[in-house]
Design a protein around this motif. Structure first.
Motif, PDB file in Angstrom:
ATOM      1  N   PRO A   1       0.810  -1.230   0.000  1.00  0.00           N
ATOM      2  CA  PRO A   1       0.000   0.000   0.000  1.00  0.00           C
ATOM      3  C   PRO A   1       0.844   1.282   0.000  1.00  0.00           C
ATOM      4  CG  PRO A   1      -0.809  -1.564   1.637  1.00  0.00           C
ATOM      5  CD  PRO A   1       0.463  -2.124   1.110  1.00  0.00           C
ATOM      6  N   LYS A   2       1.987   1.244   0.697  1.00  0.00           N
ATOM      7  CA  LYS A   2       2.861   2.420   0.763  1.00  0.00           C
ATOM      8  C   LYS A   2       3.387   2.779  -0.629  1.00  0.00           C
ATOM      9  CE  LYS A   2       5.908   2.182   4.108  1.00  0.00           C
ATOM     10  NZ  LYS A   2       7.190   1.990   4.815  1.00  0.00           N
ATOM     11  N   VAL A   3       3.808   1.771  -1.397  1.00  0.00           N
ATOM     12  CA  VAL A   3       4.377   2.041  -2.717  1.00  0.00           C
ATOM     13  C   VAL A   3       3.278   2.442  -3.700  1.00  0.00           C
ATOM     14  CG1 VAL A   3       4.381  -0.263  -3.797  1.00  0.00           C
ATOM     15  CG2 VAL A   3       6.239   1.315  -4.261  1.00  0.00           C
ATOM     16  N   ILE A   4       2.073   1.898  -3.538  1.00  0.00           N
ATOM     17  CA  ILE A   4       0.954   2.303  -4.401  1.00  0.00           C
ATOM     18  C   ILE A   4       0.635   3.794  -4.189  1.00  0.00           C
ATOM     19  CG2 ILE A   4      -1.538   2.001  -4.787  1.00  0.00           C
ATOM     20  CD1 ILE A   4      -1.009  -1.058  -4.369  1.00  0.00           C
ATOM     21  N   ASN A   5       0.661   4.212  -2.924  1.00  0.00           N
ATOM     22  CA  ASN A   5       0.444   5.641  -2.614  1.00  0.00           C
ATOM     23  C   ASN A   5       1.557   6.505  -3.191  1.00  0.00           C
ATOM     24  OD1 ASN A   5      -1.960   5.260  -1.285  1.00  0.00           O
ATOM     25  ND2 ASN A   5      -1.010   5.112   0.742  1.00  0.00           N
ATOM     26  N   ALA A   6       2.797   6.031  -3.102  1.00  0.00           N
ATOM     27  CA  ALA A   6       3.935   6.788  -3.637  1.00  0.00           C
ATOM     28  C   ALA A   6       3.814   6.951  -5.148  1.00  0.00           C
ATOM     29  CB  ALA A   6       5.250   6.102  -3.272  1.00  0.00           C
ATOM     30  N   ILE A   7       3.351   5.902  -5.828  1.00  0.00           N
ATOM     31  CA  ILE A   7       3.163   5.978  -7.283  1.00  0.00           C
ATOM     32  C   ILE A   7       2.063   6.984  -7.617  1.00  0.00           C
ATOM     33  CG2 ILE A   7       2.321   4.690  -9.311  1.00  0.00           C
ATOM     34  CD1 ILE A   7       3.805   2.223  -8.124  1.00  0.00           C
ATOM     35  N   ALA A   8       0.967   6.930  -6.871  1.00  0.00           N
ATOM     36  CA  ALA A   8      -0.149   7.860  -7.109  1.00  0.00           C
ATOM     37  C   ALA A   8       0.295   9.306  -6.891  1.00  0.00           C
ATOM     38  CB  ALA A   8      -1.316   7.516  -6.183  1.00  0.00           C
ATOM     39  N   GLU A   9       1.059   9.543  -5.819  1.00  0.00           N
ATOM     40  CA  GLU A   9       1.559  10.896  -5.534  1.00  0.00           C
ATOM     41  C   GLU A   9       2.479  11.377  -6.642  1.00  0.00           C
ATOM     42  OE1 GLU A   9       3.544  11.871  -1.759  1.00  0.00           O
ATOM     43  OE2 GLU A   9       1.838  10.890  -0.784  1.00  0.00           O
ATOM     44  N   ALA A  10       3.395  10.507  -7.066  1.00  0.00           N
ATOM     45  CA  ALA A  10       4.353  10.883  -8.107  1.00  0.00           C
ATOM     46  C   ALA A  10       3.643  11.182  -9.429  1.00  0.00           C
ATOM     47  CB  ALA A  10       5.376   9.763  -8.294  1.00  0.00           C
ATOM     48  N   ARG A  11       2.561  10.442  -9.702  1.00  0.00           N
ATOM     49  CA  ARG A  11       1.792  10.679 -10.944  1.00  0.00           C
ATOM     50  C   ARG A  11       1.205  12.091 -10.961  1.00  0.00           C
ATOM     51  NH1 ARG A  11      -0.885   5.081 -11.570  1.00  0.00           N
ATOM     52  NH2 ARG A  11       0.327   4.273 -13.312  1.00  0.00           N
ATOM     53  N   GLU A  12       0.808  12.555  -9.781  1.00  0.00           N
ATOM     54  CA  GLU A  12       0.199  13.884  -9.690  1.00  0.00           C
ATOM     55  C   GLU A  12       1.195  14.995 -10.016  1.00  0.00           C
ATOM     56  OE1 GLU A  12      -1.534  14.115  -5.792  1.00  0.00           O
ATOM     57  OE2 GLU A  12      -2.888  12.448  -6.192  1.00  0.00           O
ATOM     58  N   HIS A  13       2.482  14.671  -9.993  1.00  0.00           N
ATOM     59  CA  HIS A  13       3.503  15.681 -10.283  1.00  0.00           C
ATOM     60  C   HIS A  13       3.693  15.909 -11.771  1.00  0.00           C
ATOM     61  CE1 HIS A  13       5.412  14.685  -6.121  1.00  0.00           C
ATOM     62  NE2 HIS A  13       4.336  15.444  -5.993  1.00  0.00           N
ATOM     63  N   GLY A  14       2.889  15.223 -12.590  1.00  0.00           N
ATOM     64  CA  GLY A  14       2.929  15.516 -14.019  1.00  0.00           C
ATOM     65  C   GLY A  14       3.780  14.557 -14.826  1.00  0.00           C
ATOM     66  N   ASP A  15       4.602  15.123 -15.723  1.00  0.00           N
ATOM     67  CA  ASP A  15       5.382  14.377 -16.715  1.00  0.00           C
ATOM     68  C   ASP A  15       6.125  13.197 -16.084  1.00  0.00           C
ATOM     69  OD1 ASP A  15       6.769  13.524 -18.885  1.00  0.00           O
ATOM     70  OD2 ASP A  15       8.096  15.267 -19.012  1.00  0.00           O
ATOM     71  N   LEU A  16       5.759  11.985 -16.506  1.00  0.00           N
ATOM     72  CA  LEU A  16       6.335  10.780 -15.902  1.00  0.00           C
ATOM     73  C   LEU A  16       7.722  10.436 -16.448  1.00  0.00           C
ATOM     74  CD1 LEU A  16       3.176   8.473 -15.747  1.00  0.00           C
ATOM     75  CD2 LEU A  16       4.128   9.936 -13.968  1.00  0.00           C
ATOM     76  N   LYS A  17       8.065  10.960 -17.643  1.00  0.00           N
ATOM     77  CA  LYS A  17       9.350  10.612 -18.254  1.00  0.00           C
ATOM     78  C   LYS A  17      10.533  11.020 -17.376  1.00  0.00           C
ATOM     79  CE  LYS A  17       8.165  11.113 -22.977  1.00  0.00           C
ATOM     80  NZ  LYS A  17       7.533  12.340 -23.202  1.00  0.00           N
ATOM     81  N   GLU A  18      10.445  12.204 -16.783  1.00  0.00           N
ATOM     82  CA  GLU A  18      11.574  12.712 -15.998  1.00  0.00           C
ATOM     83  C   GLU A  18      11.230  12.775 -14.516  1.00  0.00           C
ATOM     84  OE1 GLU A  18      13.084  16.277 -17.734  1.00  0.00           O
ATOM     85  OE2 GLU A  18      12.981  15.427 -19.739  1.00  0.00           O
ATOM     86  N   ASN A  19      10.329  11.897 -14.082  1.00  0.00           N
ATOM     87  CA  ASN A  19       9.868  11.902 -12.703  1.00  0.00           C
ATOM     88  C   ASN A  19      10.578  10.781 -11.931  1.00  0.00           C
ATOM     89  OD1 ASN A  19       8.368  11.580 -10.336  1.00  0.00           O
ATOM     90  ND2 ASN A  19       6.510  12.382 -11.311  1.00  0.00           N
ATOM     91  N   ALA A  20      11.664  11.152 -11.253  1.00  0.00           N
ATOM     92  CA  ALA A  20      12.496  10.158 -10.564  1.00  0.00           C
ATOM     93  C   ALA A  20      11.717   9.429  -9.468  1.00  0.00           C
ATOM     94  CB  ALA A  20      13.737  10.827  -9.980  1.00  0.00           C
ATOM     95  N   GLU A  21      10.864  10.152  -8.746  1.00  0.00           N
ATOM     96  CA  GLU A  21      10.091   9.524  -7.667  1.00  0.00           C
ATOM     97  C   GLU A  21       9.186   8.428  -8.227  1.00  0.00           C
ATOM     98  OE1 GLU A  21       9.875  12.974  -8.015  1.00  0.00           O
ATOM     99  OE2 GLU A  21      11.176  13.581  -6.358  1.00  0.00           O
ATOM    100  N   TYR A  22       8.560   8.715  -9.381  1.00  0.00           N
ATOM    101  CA  TYR A  22       7.666   7.755 -10.005  1.00  0.00           C
ATOM    102  C   TYR A  22       8.440   6.493 -10.390  1.00  0.00           C
ATOM    103  CZ  TYR A  22       4.670   5.565 -13.502  1.00  0.00           C
ATOM    104  OH  TYR A  22       3.931   4.652 -14.229  1.00  0.00           O
ATOM    105  N   HIS A  23       9.589   6.679 -11.048  1.00  0.00           N
ATOM    106  CA  HIS A  23      10.364   5.527 -11.509  1.00  0.00           C
ATOM    107  C   HIS A  23      10.916   4.721 -10.332  1.00  0.00           C
ATOM    108  CE1 HIS A  23       9.874   6.424 -15.702  1.00  0.00           C
ATOM    109  NE2 HIS A  23      10.164   7.695 -15.450  1.00  0.00           N
TER     110      HIS A  23
END
Length: 158
Positions: A27-49
């Motif tokens: 659940p913690k990592v699912i939340n982290a992915i959701a939060e990182a997605r909200e930051h926009g462009d996923l290509k250069e989003n280190a938190e998302y990756h």
């Protein structure tokens, strides 16, 4: 399918890790992915990756643990008759006949082995040499440093 021997404690440790991964880490990592997605462009989003990579590790470990538990043959040595024979799960006190050093090992499944904690794998050379022997027997173990002779002092069902 081959059953893999495992102690009660080994099974318990795996079940606790599985619970932690499914109930907390996933659940913690699912939340982290959701939060990182909200930051926009996923290509250069280190938190998302990083979160996606962590999710891959967690899911892989969950599958690995579930696989191990599905093939586990849990052996509760405390419920087996005490014959003085060395079998899977027992704790064996040994006397090194060359050095007079005493060592104690518990014979456990491959995944549970931890030599620093005194747990040796049932597939290790020393365990293979001990299985089937009895208290008072001498046994010769081939080690990387040559042959070592031990006397079996005690066999305990702990």
């Amino acid at each position: 399918m081959n059953k893999v021997p495992m102690t009660v404690a080994g099974e318990q440790r795996l079940r606790e890790e599985l619970e932690q991964l499914k109930g907390v880490e996933r659940p913690k990592v699912i939340n982290a992915i959701a939060e990182a997605r909200e930051h926009g462009d996923l290509k250069e989003n280190a938190e998302y990756h990083a979160a996606r990579e962590q999710q891959g590790f967690i899911e892989g470990r969950i599958q690995e643990i579930e696989g191990k538990l599905s093939t586990a043959q849990v052996i509760d040595v405390t419920k087996l008759p005490k014959t003085g024979k060395v079998i899977f799960g027992v704790t064996v006190a040994l006397l090194n006949l060359d050095t007079d050093d005493e060592v104690t090992y518990r014979i456990v499944g491959e995944d549970e082995a931890d030599i620093k904690a005194g747990r040796i794998s049932v597939t290790s050379p020393i365990a293979r040499a001990l299985i089937g022997k009895e208290e008072g027997d001498s046994v010769v173990v081939n080690t990387p440093r040559g042959e070592v002779e031990y006397e079996i002092l005690s066999v305990e069902h702990l």
